[in-house]
Design a protein around this motif. Structure first.
Motif, mmCIF file in Angstrom:
data_model
loop_
_atom_site.group_PDB
_atom_site.id
_atom_site.type_symbol
_atom_site.label_atom_id
_atom_site.label_comp_id
_atom_site.label_asym_id
_atom_site.label_seq_id
_atom_site.Cartn_x
_atom_site.Cartn_y
_atom_site.Cartn_z
ATOM 1 N N ALA A 12 0.830 -1.209 0.000
ATOM 2 C CA ALA A 12 0.000 0.000 0.000
ATOM 3 C C ALA A 12 0.863 1.257 0.000
ATOM 4 C CB ALA A 12 -0.916 0.005 1.214
ATOM 5 N N VAL A 13 0.304 2.317 -0.567
ATOM 6 C CA VAL A 13 0.908 3.648 -0.525
ATOM 7 C C VAL A 13 -0.027 4.497 0.330
ATOM 8 C CG1 VAL A 13 1.574 5.655 -1.880
ATOM 9 C CG2 VAL A 13 1.862 3.361 -2.833
ATOM 10 N N ILE A 14 0.442 4.908 1.507
ATOM 11 C CA ILE A 14 -0.434 5.620 2.442
ATOM 12 C C ILE A 14 0.126 7.009 2.678
ATOM 13 C CG2 ILE A 14 -1.563 5.515 4.682
ATOM 14 C CD1 ILE A 14 -1.767 2.693 4.312
ATOM 15 N N MET A 15 -0.605 8.018 2.240
ATOM 16 C CA MET A 15 -0.081 9.387 2.279
ATOM 17 C C MET A 15 -0.301 10.042 3.641
ATOM 18 S SD MET A 15 -1.030 10.519 -1.593
ATOM 19 C CE MET A 15 -0.468 9.521 -2.970
ATOM 20 N N GLY A 16 0.309 11.227 3.806
ATOM 21 C CA GLY A 16 0.465 11.866 5.106
ATOM 22 C C GLY A 16 -0.803 12.029 5.932
ATOM 23 N N ALA A 31 -4.925 8.464 -0.029
ATOM 24 C CA ALA A 31 -4.415 9.837 -0.065
ATOM 25 C C ALA A 31 -4.284 10.400 1.348
ATOM 26 C CB ALA A 31 -5.322 10.696 -0.928
ATOM 27 N N GLU A 32 -4.021 11.715 1.414
ATOM 28 C CA GLU A 32 -3.716 12.351 2.687
ATOM 29 C C GLU A 32 -4.941 12.493 3.588
ATOM 30 O OE1 GLU A 32 -0.432 15.603 1.667
ATOM 31 O OE2 GLU A 32 -2.026 15.487 0.211
ATOM 32 N N ASN A 33 -4.706 12.424 4.889
ATOM 33 C CA ASN A 33 -5.703 12.710 5.922
ATOM 34 C C ASN A 33 -6.987 11.899 5.792
ATOM 35 O OD1 ASN A 33 -3.988 14.733 7.030
ATOM 36 N ND2 ASN A 33 -4.629 16.068 5.336
ATOM 37 N N PRO A 37 -11.238 -3.731 -4.931
ATOM 38 C CA PRO A 37 -9.958 -3.423 -5.578
ATOM 39 C C PRO A 37 -10.083 -2.488 -6.785
ATOM 40 C CG PRO A 37 -10.567 -5.729 -5.922
ATOM 41 C CD PRO A 37 -11.550 -5.175 -4.952
ATOM 42 N N ASN A 38 -11.266 -2.349 -7.362
ATOM 43 C CA ASN A 38 -11.421 -1.443 -8.500
ATOM 44 C C ASN A 38 -11.973 -0.083 -8.095
ATOM 45 O OD1 ASN A 38 -10.609 -3.256 -10.591
ATOM 46 N ND2 ASN A 38 -12.498 -4.378 -10.174
ATOM 47 N N ALA A 39 -12.196 0.115 -6.799
ATOM 48 C CA ALA A 39 -12.922 1.311 -6.365
ATOM 49 C C ALA A 39 -12.053 2.564 -6.475
ATOM 50 C CB ALA A 39 -13.383 1.136 -4.934
ATOM 51 N N MET A 40 -12.705 3.684 -6.732
ATOM 52 C CA MET A 40 -12.087 5.006 -6.745
ATOM 53 C C MET A 40 -12.953 5.837 -5.814
ATOM 54 S SD MET A 40 -9.977 7.263 -7.982
ATOM 55 C CE MET A 40 -9.140 6.201 -9.134
ATOM 56 N N VAL A 52 -8.286 5.763 -2.551
ATOM 57 C CA VAL A 52 -9.140 6.549 -1.678
ATOM 58 C C VAL A 52 -8.619 7.988 -1.695
ATOM 59 C CG1 VAL A 52 -10.029 6.826 0.663
ATOM 60 C CG2 VAL A 52 -9.559 4.540 -0.216
ATOM 61 N N GLY A 53 -9.482 8.937 -2.056
ATOM 62 C CA GLY A 53 -9.096 10.339 -2.199
ATOM 63 C C GLY A 53 -8.807 11.004 -0.863
#
Lengths: 402, 380
Positions: free
Chosen positions: A328-332, A348-350, A387-390, A373-374
């Motif tokens: 996973a890539v988990i932002m700040g 994404a962040e927060n 897995p395909n969700a935006m 996830v935005g």
């Protein structure tokens, strides 16, 4: 005082293929690699190559980008003469125009470039991850006595039709340009990084602007016009790491490649070619006794009490006990609550991922899609994100989204 | 002025208590001792002042200050590159009789001209031997409300072992306060009582003009120490107000306390107590994130950026850029920036200073009560 070469960085891309990540963020400001943003790469390349004057052309969601760049100090680009300047489109006596294309963006800033009276101008792209020495590129340009040079990468022949291709002779002189051709005559893909002699660039920008039929684009208009006039055009071979991170899957992939510098070639641990960024200023990260951390990159401010495997965590991420994070890539600033499972995704962040929620899934075959996830989203407890969700809106507890 | 800034200027004495940790200050001073993974001790007081709107700060250095100058630079990381005020580093003024300052009176006497020309009404004074997120705004307000001549900050705690070990002939002083309400009635110099005491933090607030007067008078009389020679003898004349600091404090009073205070931050409640308030700023190094390579095991670890970990790390603090090789085992250690532990080495209760290298396979064990220390740039 004249500058030998200044850089113009095209950062106006909307990044529409990054969907939820770029709804409120210009693509160059998208976080990357644990503590960077994409634009840190071209900016750090500039300063490491000795270029101290950079114009950044923006027009899409510039707020975060402008604040991030600030006075340019993190990149040592706060200068008395030169330094970094953010250049949005602006109103003129004759009216105002958005940047119509890449060439038009530079055209509208001719007066900016003339302030520095440079011999050469390098055009950079704000949506690539690449460590490149532009001074070596300039050395090549001068050696060849070129008027225009383009950095090219050798790509596999089967992928060549996806790129703009440079056909060259044995001296690297460009003889033909093919934009995404069905039958490629070359496998040298343009990286979208150009060095121009300023007098040549200016002449062609003015000519291009006067042509009402033109799309005002470097690839479609300026380069074909140069070829038409038999200008001295050369292709500079670049062989290091280069990745266009314009899609969710390429962005995810590039982040994962950071975890394997020995094979991927993207080494962020290079003291001689540091990538600079604006720092979070948080305290060191903390891994508790119950946590498991394997093959991951963790940065300041993280608190890890769960399992983290093969993942990249940005500043201030919290992983609560019993939560599982993999690929996973988990932002700040994101929080993964107890028992949540987060796999093969970009968050994404927060964001808050609620207790026992599930985001993404490990792919069965090689080609898995990357759940996204935005920023600022709240995913409720026990929710399921496929897995395909935006995801660009909050998800209530227990709901499912695929 | 239209802002929320404190009407105070700050003065920091970075060399105070140097002699308590001779190993750590052999090439630096108290203020530049690395602490808590990515900071230097001075970052805490400096950031605390900045966060309370104090943006005119002088640091009066005495000796061994190269590392501090390197750390502070122009003061940009603390937002102290200002046209008015900002960061002002005052080295000793070498004249015919070259002599470094002996105490606060001499140190302050050397900047009297500067103090006279400033505009702030108040002055806050501090050492740099305590890591604390200190609320200078509340402190200065408390001073103003009390109407006192001087306000001193103290903590209620037992005397640290490092202070009790001081030899009588050493010129290091610490102070406890005898209070009547918030009023200081007596100042004890180097007391040895057991049980919780009102231990002075040596952080003071007073009016700038008042400070100038006191220093001028004391200097002429050949006095050296602010507390011993100015405050203590004048308690009948001066209204000295005591301010209890309730914040988390980490005081460095010997090597053991340096080790313990670092280790305490492995407990979340302590880490949160020290860092959850205003941010603590420090010099930026632009390290990459820390990388855990397959095979690495980390349990109860605080690590800064720039580390590469391939071995096992447990109960330890890793500063920026520490490398832990394959099969290396690190337990109960404090490894300062750029320490390299080569493959297969094993360390327990070990403090490495900056740039130390532990060669492959070495086994070093200290104990809880006596951690082993390797000096800067040593190769073990």
């Amino acid at each position: 005082m004249a500058k030998e070469m200044i850089a113009m960085l095209l950062a106006g891309g909307q990044g529409s293929r990054l969907y939820a990540l770029t709804q409120k963020l210009a693509k160059p400001a998208v976080p990357f690699g644990g503590k960077y943003r994409i634009i840190d790469f071209p900016l750090s390349n500039c300063i490491n190559s000795g270029i101290d004057t950079v114009g950044i052309l923006t027009q899409y969601q510039p707020l975060v980008l402008n604040e991030y760049i600030g006075n340019g100090q993190p990149w040592d680009l706060d200068r008395l003469h030169g330094g970094v300047h953010v250049l949005p489109p602006y109103q003129q006596a004759s009216g105002s125009d958005w940047y119509k294309g890449t060439a038009n963006a530079i055209y509208q800033n001719i007066s900016f470039i003339e302030r520095y009276n440079p011999q050469y101008v390098i055009i950079l792209s704000g949506d690539q991850i690449c460590k490149q020495d532009y001074s070596d590129f300039l050395r090549f340009h001068k050696e060849k006595n070129a008027e225009f040079s383009v950095a090219v990468m050798e790509v596999p022949w089967e992928e060549a039709p996806r790129f703009g291709l440079m056909v060259t002779d044995e001296n690297d002189k460009i003889t033909e340009f093919q934009e995404k051709p069905k039958n490629p005559k070359s496998n040298l893909a343009s990286m979208g990084i150009y060095i121009f002699n300023w007098d040549i660039l200016k002449k062609y920008l003015i000519e291009d602007e006067a042509d009402p039929e033109s799309e005002n684009d470097f690839g479609n208009n300026i380069i074909p016009n140069l070829l038409r006039d038999n200008r001295n055009m050369y292709a500079y071979h670049f062989s290091g790491y280069w990745k266009d991170v314009g899609t969710i899957s390429s962005l995810w992939e590039a982040n994962m490649e950071v975890l394997d510098p020995e094979h991927s070639g993207i080494n962020l641990f290079d003291d001689d070619w540091k990538i600079y960024s604006r720092n979070s200023g948080m305290t060191g990260h903390k891994i508790t006794g119950s946590a498991i951390v394997e093959n991951s990159m963790i940065t300041d401010g993280c608190r890890i009490a769960g399992d983290v495997k093969h993942s990249i965590l940005f500043a201030g991420v919290r992983v609560e006990p019993g939560a599982k994070v993999q690929d996973a890539v988990i932002m700040g600033g994101t929080v993964i609550k107890a028992g949540a499972v987060v796999e093969h995704c970009i968050i994404a962040e927060n964001v808050v991922i609620g207790e026992n929620a599930q985001v993404g899934a490990m792919p069965d075959a090689d080609e898995g899609s990357v759940a996204t996830v935005g920023p600022g989203i709240y995913v409720g407890a026990n929710a399921k994100i496929g897995p395909n969700a935006m995801v660009s809106q909050n998800v209530k507890g227990g709901e499912e989204q695929w | 002025m239209v802002n929320s800034n404190s009407d105070a200027l700050g003065i920091i004495f970075p060399n105070s208590y140097d002699s308590l940790v001779p190993e750590l200050v052999s090439e630096r001073l108290m203020a530049s001792i690395p602490f808590a993974g990515r900071y230097r001790l001075v970052d805490f007081i400096l950031s605390s002042m900045v966060n309370c709107g104090i943006d005119n700060i002088s640091i009066i250095v005495r000796q061994n200050y190269h590392s501090l100058l390197d750390h502070l630079g122009s003061g940009r990381e603390w937002d102290l590159t200002r046209k008015n005020g900002g960061l002002n580093i005052v080295p000793p003024f070498a004249d015919k009789a070259v002599k470094v300052y002996g105490g606060r009176v001499e140190a302050l006497a050397s900047i009297l001209h500067f103090l006279r020309s400033q505009k702030e009404k108040y002055v806050v004074l501090s050492d740099a031997n305590i890591a604390v997120n200190f609320d200078f705004k509340d402190f200065v307000n408390s001073h103003i409300e009390s109407g006192a001549d001087v306000t001193v900050a103290y903590v209620r705690e037992e005397l640290p072992a490092g202070l009790l070990k001081l030899r009588p002939e050493s010129k290091v002083f610490y102070y406890t306060l005898n209070l009547n309400q918030d009023h200081v009635e007596k100042i004890y110099i180097n007391p040895t009582m057991s049980g919780p005491q009102n231990l002075s933090m040596n952080i003071y607030a007073m009016e700038r003009e008042r400070l100038i007067d006191e220093i001028k008078t004391a200097f002429v009389r050949g006095h050296i120490y602010f507390e011993r020679d100015i405050l203590a003898p004048q308690l009948d004349k001066l209204h000295v107000h005591a301010y209890e600091c309730q914040s988390y404090t980490a005081r460095i009073s010997d090597m053991k306390s340096y080790f313990d205070e670092n280790m305490k931050l492995l407990y979340d409640e302590n880490l949160d107590a020290l860092f959850s308030g205003n941010p603590i700023y420090t010099k930026i190094r632009d390290d990459n994130p820390t990388r855990y390579i397959p095979g690495a095991i980390a349990k109860n670890v605080m690590a800064a950026d720039g580390c590469i970990i391939e071995g096992e790390v447990e109960n330890s603090i890793l500063f920026r850029g520490v490398k832990v090789g394959k099969g290396a085992k690190i337990k109960n250690c404090v490894l300062m920036q750029d320490t390299i532990v080569e493959d297969g080495a094993s360390l327990e209760y070990f403090i490495s200073d900056k740039n130390v290298t532990i060669t492959a396979g070495k086994v070093i064990k200290g104990t809880d009560t006596f951690p082993v220390y390797a000096a800067k740039r040593q190769v073990v």
